[in-house]
Design a protein around this motif. Structure first.
Motif, mmCIF file in Angstrom:
data_model
loop_
_atom_site.group_PDB
_atom_site.id
_atom_site.type_symbol
_atom_site.label_atom_id
_atom_site.label_comp_id
_atom_site.label_asym_id
_atom_site.label_seq_id
_atom_site.Cartn_x
_atom_site.Cartn_y
_atom_site.Cartn_z
ATOM 1 N N ALA A 137 0.837 -1.209 0.000
ATOM 2 C CA ALA A 137 0.000 0.000 0.000
ATOM 3 C C ALA A 137 0.868 1.254 0.000
ATOM 4 N N TRP A 138 1.952 1.233 0.782
ATOM 5 C CA TRP A 138 2.874 2.370 0.770
ATOM 6 C C TRP A 138 3.558 2.502 -0.591
ATOM 7 N N ARG A 139 3.950 1.363 -1.172
ATOM 8 C CA ARG A 139 4.586 1.409 -2.487
ATOM 9 C C ARG A 139 3.652 2.015 -3.533
ATOM 10 N N LEU A 140 2.393 1.575 -3.511
ATOM 11 C CA LEU A 140 1.432 2.098 -4.483
ATOM 12 C C LEU A 140 1.131 3.567 -4.232
ATOM 13 N N SER A 141 1.201 3.992 -2.976
ATOM 14 C CA SER A 141 1.059 5.420 -2.686
ATOM 15 C C SER A 141 2.206 6.199 -3.323
ATOM 16 N N GLY A 142 3.426 5.656 -3.175
ATOM 17 C CA GLY A 142 4.572 6.300 -3.816
ATOM 18 C C GLY A 142 4.456 6.314 -5.324
ATOM 19 N N LEU A 143 3.928 5.214 -5.892
ATOM 20 C CA LEU A 143 3.734 5.144 -7.337
ATOM 21 C C LEU A 143 2.765 6.220 -7.814
ATOM 22 N N ARG A 144 1.661 6.384 -7.097
ATOM 23 C CA ARG A 144 0.664 7.381 -7.512
ATOM 24 C C ARG A 144 1.199 8.798 -7.333
ATOM 25 N N ILE A 145 1.958 9.028 -6.267
ATOM 26 C CA ILE A 145 2.564 10.353 -6.077
ATOM 27 C C ILE A 145 3.550 10.642 -7.207
ATOM 28 N N GLY A 146 4.379 9.655 -7.531
ATOM 29 C CA GLY A 146 5.340 9.836 -8.611
ATOM 30 C C GLY A 146 4.664 10.088 -9.946
ATOM 31 N N ASN A 147 3.587 9.336 -10.221
ATOM 32 C CA ASN A 147 2.861 9.525 -11.485
ATOM 33 C C ASN A 147 2.157 10.872 -11.560
ATOM 34 N N ALA A 148 1.760 11.406 -10.391
ATOM 35 C CA ALA A 148 1.072 12.703 -10.371
ATOM 36 C C ALA A 148 2.051 13.877 -10.434
ATOM 37 N N VAL A 149 3.153 13.762 -9.691
ATOM 38 C CA VAL A 149 4.102 14.875 -9.592
ATOM 39 C C VAL A 149 5.118 14.847 -10.733
ATOM 40 N N GLY A 150 5.444 13.642 -11.240
ATOM 41 C CA GLY A 150 6.457 13.523 -12.278
ATOM 42 C C GLY A 150 6.218 14.397 -13.501
ATOM 43 N N PRO A 151 5.007 14.379 -14.092
ATOM 44 C CA PRO A 151 4.770 15.247 -15.252
ATOM 45 C C PRO A 151 4.913 16.733 -14.925
ATOM 46 N N LEU A 152 4.499 17.121 -13.717
ATOM 47 C CA LEU A 152 4.650 18.525 -13.321
ATOM 48 C C LEU A 152 6.123 18.903 -13.205
ATOM 49 N N LEU A 153 6.918 17.985 -12.627
ATOM 50 C CA LEU A 153 8.353 18.243 -12.516
ATOM 51 C C LEU A 153 8.989 18.321 -13.892
ATOM 52 N N GLY A 154 8.661 17.356 -14.764
ATOM 53 C CA GLY A 154 9.219 17.371 -16.104
ATOM 54 C C GLY A 154 8.878 18.648 -16.854
ATOM 55 N N ALA A 155 7.615 19.079 -16.740
ATOM 56 C CA ALA A 155 7.193 20.319 -17.410
ATOM 57 C C ALA A 155 7.935 21.522 -16.855
ATOM 58 N N ALA A 156 8.180 21.521 -15.530
ATOM 59 C CA ALA A 156 8.888 22.640 -14.907
ATOM 60 C C ALA A 156 10.348 22.688 -15.348
ATOM 61 N N LEU A 157 10.926 21.523 -15.685
ATOM 62 C CA LEU A 157 12.331 21.477 -16.081
ATOM 63 C C LEU A 157 12.543 21.871 -17.538
ATOM 64 N N LEU A 158 11.525 21.753 -18.371
ATOM 65 C CA LEU A 158 11.699 22.003 -19.800
ATOM 66 C C LEU A 158 12.233 23.400 -20.122
ATOM 67 N N PRO A 159 11.711 24.466 -19.488
ATOM 68 C CA PRO A 159 12.235 25.795 -19.831
ATOM 69 C C PRO A 159 13.715 25.975 -19.507
ATOM 70 N N ALA A 160 14.243 25.156 -18.573
ATOM 71 C CA ALA A 160 15.652 25.292 -18.197
ATOM 72 C C ALA A 160 16.592 24.717 -19.239
ATOM 73 N N GLY A 161 16.055 23.938 -20.178
ATOM 74 C CA GLY A 161 16.885 23.342 -21.217
ATOM 75 C C GLY A 161 17.358 21.953 -20.838
ATOM 76 N N GLY A 162 17.812 21.200 -21.858
ATOM 77 C CA GLY A 162 18.185 19.816 -21.651
ATOM 78 C C GLY A 162 19.334 19.607 -20.689
ATOM 79 N N THR A 163 20.324 20.492 -20.705
ATOM 80 C CA THR A 163 21.486 20.318 -19.828
ATOM 81 C C THR A 163 21.062 20.296 -18.368
ATOM 82 N N ALA A 164 20.283 21.294 -17.956
ATOM 83 C CA ALA A 164 19.836 21.371 -16.563
ATOM 84 C C ALA A 164 18.812 20.286 -16.254
ATOM 85 N N ALA A 165 17.895 20.023 -17.193
ATOM 86 C CA ALA A 165 16.836 19.049 -16.945
ATOM 87 C C ALA A 165 17.412 17.654 -16.696
#
Length: 397
Positions: A137-165
């Motif tokens: 249950a804890w693992r699946l909680s981490g999975l859902r958090i990662g799936n929810a936050v991951g796209p937001l993090l990736g989108a936030a990194l895009l303006p910084a360019g590939g080197t920083a991302a």
């Protein structure tokens, strides 16, 4: 984490960081590939990453059982971090080019094939059998958090360019490595006479000889519609019925929040139910899929979506815990590989099925088909044995 401490907590945090990094990586990779070579290269690069993962998963499961899975998890997360550091350097020196993005995708696919079974084989080495379901249950909680936050993090990194991302993503995997290095799991002997019939067995043979095929296949089928196809169908249904685009996102968010809420709740309960609870959640999931397919208004559809997150989450937590409990510790890598292959391997077909069924018969029929798959999983799970590993007895190959 209530009732889950020490090494198990570090494992959950390491897993969550790895998922967060993986999800954000795929967004950054897709964007970089599209910029470097267009949509065609983007699809080719993503496919190049998925093929070795599927082809090598069973090999990764065998390695996880023959080598310390903690060491494999550390090696694979280290490999991902080093690969991303190299990607960051290549971006700075050469710019974003399709050929090296293709190489990065292939490396990640190979690494994933080893990481997934290894990380799946670790829980039974960290907690007692009665705590395995709560740890899932804890693992699946981490999975859902990662799936929810991951796209937001990736989108936030895009303006910084590939080197920083790429550099930031490398740090995430490095954090996972540091957490995994702090874990001291109990050792497991693979020399026991009872394990010898399976010593050289593949993942499929292991599942068969352990007589847990109904549990493994039923668990995979219960997760298959929610590995992506149902989410796509939700968006298509919102578009077809003229709902505001934001409502499609709201329904997907409601599903994720429902799943996260039930995972967090079940992680704190001393007992989370067994076969009857699973069958009840399966029946509820099938009913909600049917209701979603005929929903005429967005609000009832959003409520159905949240309910689907809850009911499918209950099934996933209990079934994943039972797979862990029903498998000898020394066989968990191979069983995890088979379970993952059944879900990941069939998901491309399920994605294609959304479009085919929608075009030929309409989206409500797709949700009916999805409900049928869930009910089929329930029939298999009704025949599955829930409990500790049964004695291993040789059967005809």
């Amino acid at each position: 984490m209530m009732g889950i401490r020490g090494d198990a907590t570090r494992w959950v945090l390491a897993y969550t960081l790895a998922i967060l990094g993986d999800v954000a990586y795929y967004l950054v990779l897709t964007w970089a590939a599209a910029e470097a070579g267009g949509a065609g290269w983007s699809g080719l690069i993503l496919a190049a990453g998925s093929v070795p993962r599927l082809l090598l998963l069973l090999v990764g499961g065998l390695l996880a059982d023959r080598i310390d899975p903690r060491r494999i998890a550390i090696w694979t997360d280290t490999a991902r971090s080093v690969t991303l550091i190299a990607a960051s350097a290549l971006t700075a020196l050469l710019g974003v080019l399709p050929w090296w993005l293709l190489a990065v995708a292939v490396i990640f696919g190979i690494v994933d094939a080893c990481f997934i079974p290894a990380v799946g084989a670790m829980p039974a080495r960290l907690v007692a059998a009665e705590d395995l379901t709560r740890l899932q249950a804890w693992r699946l909680s981490g999975l859902r958090i990662g799936n929810a936050v991951g796209p937001l993090l990736g989108a936030a990194l895009l303006p910084a360019g590939g080197t920083a991302a790429f550099a930031v993503l490398a740090v995430l995997f490095l954090g996972s490595v540091l957490l995994l290095r702090g874990i001291r799991p109990r050792t497991v002997s693979t020399t026991d006479d009872a394990l010898q019939p399976l010593a050289s067995g593949s993942g499929w043979l292991t599942v068969r000889r352990l007589r847990i095929a109904p549990l493994v296949i039923g668990t995979a089928l219960s997760e298959l519609p929610f590995s992506g196809p149902v989410g796509v169908a939700m968006v298509l249904l919102a578009q077809e019925r003229g709902w505001h685009p934001g409502l499609a996102g709201a329904m997907l968010t409601a599903f994720s929040l429902g799943g996260l809420a039930v995972s967090l709740l079940m992680s704190t309960l001393p007992a989370v139910g067994g076969r009857l609870t699973v069958l009840g959640s399966v029946a509820t999931t099938a009913m909600l899929l049917l209701l979603f397919g005929i929903s005429a208004d967005a609000v009832p559809a959003a409520l159905c979506s949240a309910g689907l997150g809850v009911s499918s989450g209950v099934t996933q937590v209990i079934c994943q815990g039972q797979v862990q409990r029903s498998t000898p510790v020394a066989m968990l890598g191979r069983v995890t590989a088979v379970l993952t292959l059944l879900t990941l391997g069939l998901s491309p077909l399920a994605y294609a099925g959304v479009g085919v069924v929608a075009d030929l018969a309409g989206l409500p029929v797709f949700f009916t088909v999805a409900a049928g798959v869930i009910l089929l999983s329930g029939l298999l799970l009704a025949t599955a044995r829930f409990g500790p590993p049964r004695a291993i007895t040789p059967i005809a190959a």
